[in-house]
Design a protein around this motif. Sequence first.
Motif, PDB file in Angstrom:
ATOM      1  N   LEU A 206     113.304  88.450 120.700  1.00  0.00           N
ATOM      2  CA  LEU A 206     112.801  88.498 122.076  1.00  0.00           C
ATOM      3  C   LEU A 206     113.325  89.740 122.801  1.00  0.00           C
ATOM      4  O   LEU A 206     112.599  90.398 123.558  1.00  0.00           O
ATOM      5  CB  LEU A 206     113.231  87.221 122.810  1.00  0.00           C
ATOM      6  CG  LEU A 206     112.740  87.028 124.236  1.00  0.00           C
ATOM      7  CD1 LEU A 206     111.218  87.041 124.306  1.00  0.00           C
ATOM      8  CD2 LEU A 206     113.272  85.714 124.811  1.00  0.00           C
ATOM      9  N   ARG A 207     114.583  90.065 122.529  1.00  0.00           N
ATOM     10  CA  ARG A 207     115.181  91.254 123.161  1.00  0.00           C
ATOM     11  C   ARG A 207     114.502  92.516 122.624  1.00  0.00           C
ATOM     12  O   ARG A 207     114.081  93.382 123.388  1.00  0.00           O
ATOM     13  CB  ARG A 207     116.688  91.288 122.874  1.00  0.00           C
ATOM     14  CG  ARG A 207     117.414  92.364 123.649  1.00  0.00           C
ATOM     15  CD  ARG A 207     118.928  92.231 123.549  1.00  0.00           C
ATOM     16  NE  ARG A 207     119.385  92.176 122.161  1.00  0.00           N
ATOM     17  CZ  ARG A 207     120.029  91.145 121.611  1.00  0.00           C
ATOM     18  NH1 ARG A 207     120.325  90.085 122.335  1.00  0.00           N
ATOM     19  NH2 ARG A 207     120.406  91.174 120.343  1.00  0.00           N
ATOM     20  N   ALA A 208     114.359  92.606 121.308  1.00  0.00           N
ATOM     21  CA  ALA A 208     113.812  93.828 120.704  1.00  0.00           C
ATOM     22  C   ALA A 208     112.330  94.005 121.037  1.00  0.00           C
ATOM     23  O   ALA A 208     111.893  95.107 121.367  1.00  0.00           O
ATOM     24  CB  ALA A 208     114.012  93.778 119.186  1.00  0.00           C
ATOM     25  N   GLU A 209     111.557  92.911 120.973  1.00  0.00           N
ATOM     26  CA  GLU A 209     110.104  93.063 121.148  1.00  0.00           C
ATOM     27  C   GLU A 209     109.678  93.077 122.607  1.00  0.00           C
ATOM     28  O   GLU A 209     108.751  93.779 122.988  1.00  0.00           O
ATOM     29  CB  GLU A 209     109.358  91.933 120.421  1.00  0.00           C
ATOM     30  CG  GLU A 209     109.380  92.115 118.921  1.00  0.00           C
ATOM     31  CD  GLU A 209     108.469  91.129 118.193  1.00  0.00           C
ATOM     32  OE1 GLU A 209     107.610  90.496 118.833  1.00  0.00           O
ATOM     33  OE2 GLU A 209     108.645  91.005 116.973  1.00  0.00           O
ATOM     34  N   LEU A 210     110.324  92.253 123.427  1.00  0.00           N
ATOM     35  CA  LEU A 210     109.851  92.117 124.815  1.00  0.00           C
ATOM     36  C   LEU A 210     110.890  92.521 125.852  1.00  0.00           C
ATOM     37  O   LEU A 210     110.624  92.473 127.054  1.00  0.00           O
ATOM     38  CB  LEU A 210     109.380  90.672 125.079  1.00  0.00           C
ATOM     39  CG  LEU A 210     108.287  90.127 124.140  1.00  0.00           C
ATOM     40  CD1 LEU A 210     107.842  88.742 124.567  1.00  0.00           C
ATOM     41  CD2 LEU A 210     107.069  91.043 124.098  1.00  0.00           C
ATOM     42  N   GLY A 211     112.066  92.932 125.405  1.00  0.00           N
ATOM     43  CA  GLY A 211     113.075  93.455 126.335  1.00  0.00           C
ATOM     44  C   GLY A 211     113.742  92.405 127.211  1.00  0.00           C
ATOM     45  O   GLY A 211     114.293  92.734 128.256  1.00  0.00           O
ATOM     46  N   TRP A 212     113.706  91.122 126.788  1.00  0.00           N
ATOM     47  CA  TRP A 212     114.321  90.072 127.619  1.00  0.00           C
ATOM     48  C   TRP A 212     115.824  89.980 127.388  1.00  0.00           C
ATOM     49  O   TRP A 212     116.284  90.085 126.257  1.00  0.00           O
ATOM     50  CB  TRP A 212     113.694  88.714 127.297  1.00  0.00           C
ATOM     51  CG  TRP A 212     114.306  87.577 128.063  1.00  0.00           C
ATOM     52  CD1 TRP A 212     113.952  87.153 129.312  1.00  0.00           C
ATOM     53  CD2 TRP A 212     115.382  86.723 127.641  1.00  0.00           C
ATOM     54  NE1 TRP A 212     114.736  86.088 129.682  1.00  0.00           N
ATOM     55  CE2 TRP A 212     115.627  85.802 128.678  1.00  0.00           C
ATOM     56  CE3 TRP A 212     116.159  86.657 126.485  1.00  0.00           C
ATOM     57  CZ2 TRP A 212     116.609  84.821 128.602  1.00  0.00           C
ATOM     58  CZ3 TRP A 212     117.147  85.675 126.409  1.00  0.00           C
ATOM     59  CH2 TRP A 212     117.361  84.769 127.470  1.00  0.00           C
ATOM     60  N   GLU A 213     116.567  89.807 128.487  1.00  0.00           N
ATOM     61  CA  GLU A 213     118.012  89.527 128.430  1.00  0.00           C
ATOM     62  C   GLU A 213     118.297  88.486 129.499  1.00  0.00           C
ATOM     63  O   GLU A 213     117.672  88.529 130.554  1.00  0.00           O
ATOM     64  CB  GLU A 213     118.826  90.767 128.865  1.00  0.00           C
ATOM     65  CG  GLU A 213     118.691  91.984 128.020  1.00  0.00           C
ATOM     66  CD  GLU A 213     119.785  92.097 126.985  1.00  0.00           C
ATOM     67  OE1 GLU A 213     120.545  91.114 126.830  1.00  0.00           O
ATOM     68  OE2 GLU A 213     119.864  93.138 126.337  1.00  0.00           O
ATOM     69  N   PRO A 214     119.268  87.605 129.287  1.00  0.00           N
ATOM     70  CA  PRO A 214     119.673  86.753 130.414  1.00  0.00           C
ATOM     71  C   PRO A 214     120.235  87.635 131.532  1.00  0.00           C
ATOM     72  O   PRO A 214     120.903  88.630 131.242  1.00  0.00           O
ATOM     73  CB  PRO A 214     120.787  85.874 129.827  1.00  0.00           C
ATOM     74  CG  PRO A 214     120.785  86.093 128.363  1.00  0.00           C
ATOM     75  CD  PRO A 214     120.070  87.374 128.080  1.00  0.00           C
ATOM     76  N   THR A 215     119.961  87.291 132.788  1.00  0.00           N
ATOM     77  CA  THR A 215     120.461  88.135 133.894  1.00  0.00           C
ATOM     78  C   THR A 215     121.624  87.470 134.620  1.00  0.00           C
ATOM     79  O   THR A 215     122.358  88.123 135.339  1.00  0.00           O
ATOM     80  CB  THR A 215     119.347  88.394 134.937  1.00  0.00           C
ATOM     81  OG1 THR A 215     118.868  87.121 135.393  1.00  0.00           O
ATOM     82  CG2 THR A 215     118.204  89.198 134.356  1.00  0.00           C
ATOM     83  N   ILE A 216     121.743  86.145 134.461  1.00  0.00           N
ATOM     84  CA  ILE A 216     122.777  85.437 135.241  1.00  0.00           C
ATOM     85  C   ILE A 216     123.970  85.137 134.361  1.00  0.00           C
ATOM     86  O   ILE A 216     123.849  84.429 133.358  1.00  0.00           O
ATOM     87  CB  ILE A 216     122.182  84.144 135.830  1.00  0.00           C
ATOM     88  CG1 ILE A 216     120.953  84.555 136.531  1.00  0.00           C
ATOM     89  CG2 ILE A 216     123.217  83.381 136.699  1.00  0.00           C
ATOM     90  CD1 ILE A 216     120.345  84.110 137.618  1.00  0.00           C
ATOM     91  N   LYS A 217     125.105  85.691 134.734  1.00  0.00           N
ATOM     92  CA  LYS A 217     126.348  85.447 133.980  1.00  0.00           C
ATOM     93  C   LYS A 217     126.734  83.984 134.127  1.00  0.00           C
ATOM     94  O   LYS A 217     126.517  83.375 135.175  1.00  0.00           O
ATOM     95  CB  LYS A 217     127.471  86.328 134.530  1.00  0.00           C
ATOM     96  CG  LYS A 217     127.221  87.801 134.356  1.00  0.00           C
ATOM     97  CD  LYS A 217     128.376  88.419 133.580  1.00  0.00           C
ATOM     98  CE  LYS A 217     128.106  89.806 133.057  1.00  0.00           C
ATOM     99  NZ  LYS A 217     127.073  90.593 133.671  1.00  0.00           N
ATOM    100  N   PHE A 218     127.356  83.431 133.079  1.00  0.00           N
ATOM    101  CA  PHE A 218     127.634  81.995 133.090  1.00  0.00           C
ATOM    102  C   PHE A 218     128.526  81.585 134.272  1.00  0.00           C
ATOM    103  O   PHE A 218     128.258  80.586 134.941  1.00  0.00           O
ATOM    104  CB  PHE A 218     128.265  81.552 131.769  1.00  0.00           C
ATOM    105  CG  PHE A 218     128.431  80.062 131.698  1.00  0.00           C
ATOM    106  CD1 PHE A 218     127.336  79.221 131.710  1.00  0.00           C
ATOM    107  CD2 PHE A 218     129.703  79.492 131.668  1.00  0.00           C
ATOM    108  CE1 PHE A 218     127.488  77.833 131.668  1.00  0.00           C
ATOM    109  CE2 PHE A 218     129.861  78.111 131.620  1.00  0.00           C
ATOM    110  CZ  PHE A 218     128.751  77.288 131.624  1.00  0.00           C
ATOM    111  N   ASP A 219     129.580  82.378 134.548  1.00  0.00           N
ATOM    112  CA  ASP A 219     130.497  82.022 135.653  1.00  0.00           C
ATOM    113  C   ASP A 219     129.733  81.859 136.957  1.00  0.00           C
ATOM    114  O   ASP A 219     129.943  80.920 137.712  1.00  0.00           O
ATOM    115  CB  ASP A 219     131.562  83.117 135.828  1.00  0.00           C
ATOM    116  CG  ASP A 219     132.697  82.927 134.845  1.00  0.00           C
ATOM    117  OD1 ASP A 219     132.713  81.877 134.176  1.00  0.00           O
ATOM    118  OD2 ASP A 219     133.547  83.830 134.738  1.00  0.00           O
ATOM    119  N   GLU A 220     128.826  82.808 137.176  1.00  0.00           N
ATOM    120  CA  GLU A 220     128.048  82.807 138.420  1.00  0.00           C
ATOM    121  C   GLU A 220     127.055  81.626 138.429  1.00  0.00           C
ATOM    122  O   GLU A 220     126.950  80.886 139.408  1.00  0.00           O
ATOM    123  CB  GLU A 220     127.296  84.144 138.499  1.00  0.00           C
ATOM    124  CG  GLU A 220     126.452  84.332 139.722  1.00  0.00           C
ATOM    125  CD  GLU A 220     125.437  85.471 139.525  1.00  0.00           C
ATOM    126  OE1 GLU A 220     125.618  86.316 138.608  1.00  0.00           O
ATOM    127  OE2 GLU A 220     124.458  85.501 140.295  1.00  0.00           O
TER     128      GLU A 220
END
Length: 349
Positions: free
Chosen positions: A301-315
């Motif tokens: 998903l990251r390589a093909e569509l550029g998705w990353e989680p944006t919200i850090k777990f602590d937050e």
Amino acid sequence: MKKILITGGAGFIGSHVVRLFVNKYPDYQIYNLDKLTYAGNLENLSDVDKMPNYHFVKGDIVDAAFINQLFEKERFDGVIHLAAESHVDRSITNPMEFIFTNVVGTVNLLNAAKTIWKDNYEGKRFYHISTDEVYGALGDTGSFKETTPYSPHSPYSAAKASSDHFVRAYHDTYGLPTVISNCSNNYGPNQFPEKLIPLFINNIKHNKSLPVYGKGINVRDWLYVVDHARAIDLIFHKGKTGETYNIGGNNEWRNIDLIKKLIEIMDRKLGRPEGTSLALITYVTDRAGHDLRYAIDASKLRAELGWEPTIKFDEGFEKTVEWYLANEAWLNNVTSGSYQDYYKKMYGE
Ligand code: NAD
Ligand code: TYD
């Protein structure tokens, strides 16, 4: 202009997906189809339900005649299918409900889409939302890839695995333009308090015991629900037809460590001396067939569509606790009535 059917939009993840689509795509007409089971709550959508591009339809995906009529009438361009029975413990006590909704309901939707789209699939898409639990359990190392063989252990995951197979079969047999994603454990606002995090928030608040299954050493990979909704948006629009995408938070926690972190936040927010609520931890009989560890490899998903989680777990975790504490009325509403019976049956108090 597109007409999109979102099933299960009154539930936890579905409500975040509906919110995102209604706000982000004013040109789309969003239809939320939901049976409003114990897990479905229209209050989850009170901020978007007056929007002109939002429509609610109450109905059961198991009812084939109703589903066929709805598709015939509305002629949807796309389906994002989230409606499901979703709680593993309930699937252990009542597997049939899971087979009806998760398997039969999914096939009813596939049939209806196939019928109205005939063989003209231009601009059409059937997106099935699934879980990492279909892959079974991992040992201490490794992670699930899209190619990992299915090995479900609970009636919930077996029913989800079966529905995934039907979606793929309709793509391979009839050419239906399908896409599937399998996500790890979600957390965030609006999750029904039978799942670990909201259940334990509610119990800590009311000084009730915290039933930790087995030794608390099972590992889950936690993703903030809004990041899952963002991934669903991306895959719905840009994912390749016939493909599967794994979605995960790259954020593994042993249950007992997660629970201790939750206690630390809750005691601070409730003004209790540090560590007070540790005394609520109660080890109980393990869940039958309890999967030891889930971990997702989301590199496709990251390589093909550029998705990353944006919200850090602590937050995200802190925000989640704040939401449940600020939304006492929501929590009280959903934990009244039949929830009490469920709780007694499940935990004996
Ligand atoms: P949920 O239980 O909170 O919501 C499910 C929704 O589906 C509810 O609104 C319910 O009323 C509706 N529904 C149930 N049976 C129905 C039926 N027969 N007809 C119409 N509507 C019906 O579930 P969730 O946690 O939001 O999960 C949504 C989807 O995401 C599910 O398919 C689940 O398998 C998948 N998923 C969940 C997680 C997670 O951590 N919660 C992780 C990965 C995948
Ligand atoms: P849950 O939220 O039910 O998600 P899933 O089983 O789909 O991963 O449970 C998360 C983890 O927490 C799982 O390992 C089971 C455990 N758990 C408990 O220890 N006690 C509880 O009361 C619940 C509901 C879950």
